[in-house]
Design a protein around this motif. Structure first.
Motif, PDB file in Angstrom:
ATOM      1  N   ASP A 185      19.207  14.453  12.140  1.00 27.89           N
ATOM      2  CA  ASP A 185      19.284  13.985  10.763  1.00 27.89           C
ATOM      3  C   ASP A 185      20.697  13.464  10.484  1.00 27.89           C
ATOM      4  O   ASP A 185      21.404  13.971   9.628  1.00 27.89           O
ATOM      5  CB  ASP A 185      18.912  15.128   9.818  1.00 27.89           C
ATOM      6  CG  ASP A 185      18.614  14.638   8.419  1.00 27.89           C
ATOM      7  OD1 ASP A 185      18.309  13.452   8.256  1.00 27.89           O
ATOM      8  OD2 ASP A 185      18.699  15.458   7.487  1.00 27.89           O
ATOM      9  N   ALA A 186      21.098  12.444  11.240  1.00 28.17           N
ATOM     10  CA  ALA A 186      22.437  11.880  11.095  1.00 28.17           C
ATOM     11  C   ALA A 186      22.502  10.968   9.880  1.00 28.17           C
ATOM     12  O   ALA A 186      21.491  10.450   9.415  1.00 28.17           O
ATOM     13  CB  ALA A 186      22.801  11.099  12.358  1.00 28.17           C
ATOM     14  N   SER A 187      23.702  10.746   9.410  1.00 31.14           N
ATOM     15  CA  SER A 187      23.905   9.819   8.288  1.00 31.14           C
ATOM     16  C   SER A 187      23.604   8.401   8.750  1.00 31.14           C
ATOM     17  O   SER A 187      23.608   8.096   9.944  1.00 31.14           O
ATOM     18  CB  SER A 187      25.346   9.896   7.793  1.00 31.14           C
ATOM     19  OG  SER A 187      26.215   9.349   8.770  1.00 31.14           O
ATOM     20  N   MET A 188      23.371   7.512   7.797  1.00 26.59           N
ATOM     21  CA  MET A 188      23.110   6.116   8.145  1.00 26.59           C
ATOM     22  C   MET A 188      24.320   5.516   8.847  1.00 26.59           C
ATOM     23  O   MET A 188      24.180   4.764   9.806  1.00 26.59           O
ATOM     24  CB  MET A 188      22.754   5.313   6.895  1.00 26.59           C
ATOM     25  CG  MET A 188      22.198   3.953   7.213  1.00 26.59           C
ATOM     26  SD  MET A 188      20.698   3.985   8.219  1.00 26.59           S
ATOM     27  CE  MET A 188      19.561   4.769   7.106  1.00 26.59           C
ATOM     28  N   LYS A 196      26.456   7.044  10.813  1.00 26.05           N
ATOM     29  CA  LYS A 196      26.449   7.532  12.197  1.00 26.05           C
ATOM     30  C   LYS A 196      25.377   6.815  13.007  1.00 26.05           C
ATOM     31  O   LYS A 196      25.592   6.459  14.169  1.00 26.05           O
ATOM     32  CB  LYS A 196      26.231   9.048  12.228  1.00 26.05           C
ATOM     33  CG  LYS A 196      26.211   9.624  13.623  1.00 26.05           C
ATOM     34  CD  LYS A 196      27.547   9.450  14.342  1.00 26.05           C
ATOM     35  CE  LYS A 196      27.507  10.123  15.709  1.00 26.05           C
ATOM     36  NZ  LYS A 196      28.606   9.707  16.570  1.00 26.05           N
ATOM     37  N   ASN A 197      24.217   6.577  12.400  1.00 27.83           N
ATOM     38  CA  ASN A 197      23.162   5.842  13.101  1.00 27.83           C
ATOM     39  C   ASN A 197      23.598   4.416  13.420  1.00 27.83           C
ATOM     40  O   ASN A 197      23.300   3.887  14.493  1.00 27.83           O
ATOM     41  CB  ASN A 197      21.871   5.829  12.282  1.00 27.83           C
ATOM     42  CG  ASN A 197      21.143   7.157  12.329  1.00 27.83           C
ATOM     43  OD1 ASN A 197      21.299   7.938  13.258  1.00 27.83           O
ATOM     44  ND2 ASN A 197      20.347   7.417  11.313  1.00 27.83           N
TER      45      ASN A 197
END
Length: 138
Positions: A116-119, A121-122
């Motif tokens: 559930d990474a931040s946008m 980080k994605n």
């Protein structure tokens, strides 16, 4: 190398991707295609070299790209609240381009097994994948 960024709705993810690709290597040709004009404008303002809107633009650009980047919904017909048409999803899925897809758990499509990474980080992870691919083809 030609990178196609596809996004819809407000174009926020596409804007981040275009900006990050240009920051990584300003010589990469970035084509941006939005499913609507708001998404297209957001990506154009972020520095896309070319931009277009709509279904046929996704189909044509998918056939010309070396890499396609966008939310995972671009390969799922009727996703993103119906903005991705079946023809768009097929064009992206059948393209010979390398696809770098960002997991976005919205609009009835849940990708399990993904952190559930931040946008942000994605997007960073997507640029790292692009860098690996760029090294392969150079």
């Amino acid at each position: 190398m030609k990178v196609l960024v596809i996004d819809g709705q407000g174009g926020g993810l596409g804007r981040q991707l275009v900006s990050a690709v240009k920051e990584y290597d300003e010589d990469i040709e970035v084509m941006a295609v939005g499913t609507n004009s708001a998404a297209t404008n957001a990506m154009l303002k972020a520095g896309a070299d070319q931009a277009a809107t709509g279904e046929n633009s996704v189909v044509v650009a998918s056939a010309r790209a070396d890499v396609i980047m966008g939310p995972v919904g671009i390969v799922i017909a009727d996703s993103m609240l119906g903005e991705i048409t079946p023809r768009m999803a097929v064009a992206v899925g059948q393209s010979s381009a390398k696809r770098i897809l960002i997991p976005v758990n919205l609009c009835d499509n849940i990708v399990v097994g993904v952190s559930d990474a931040s946008m942000g980080k994605n997007v960073q992870n997507a640029i790292e994948a692009l860098a690996c691919f760029a090294r392969e083809i150079r």
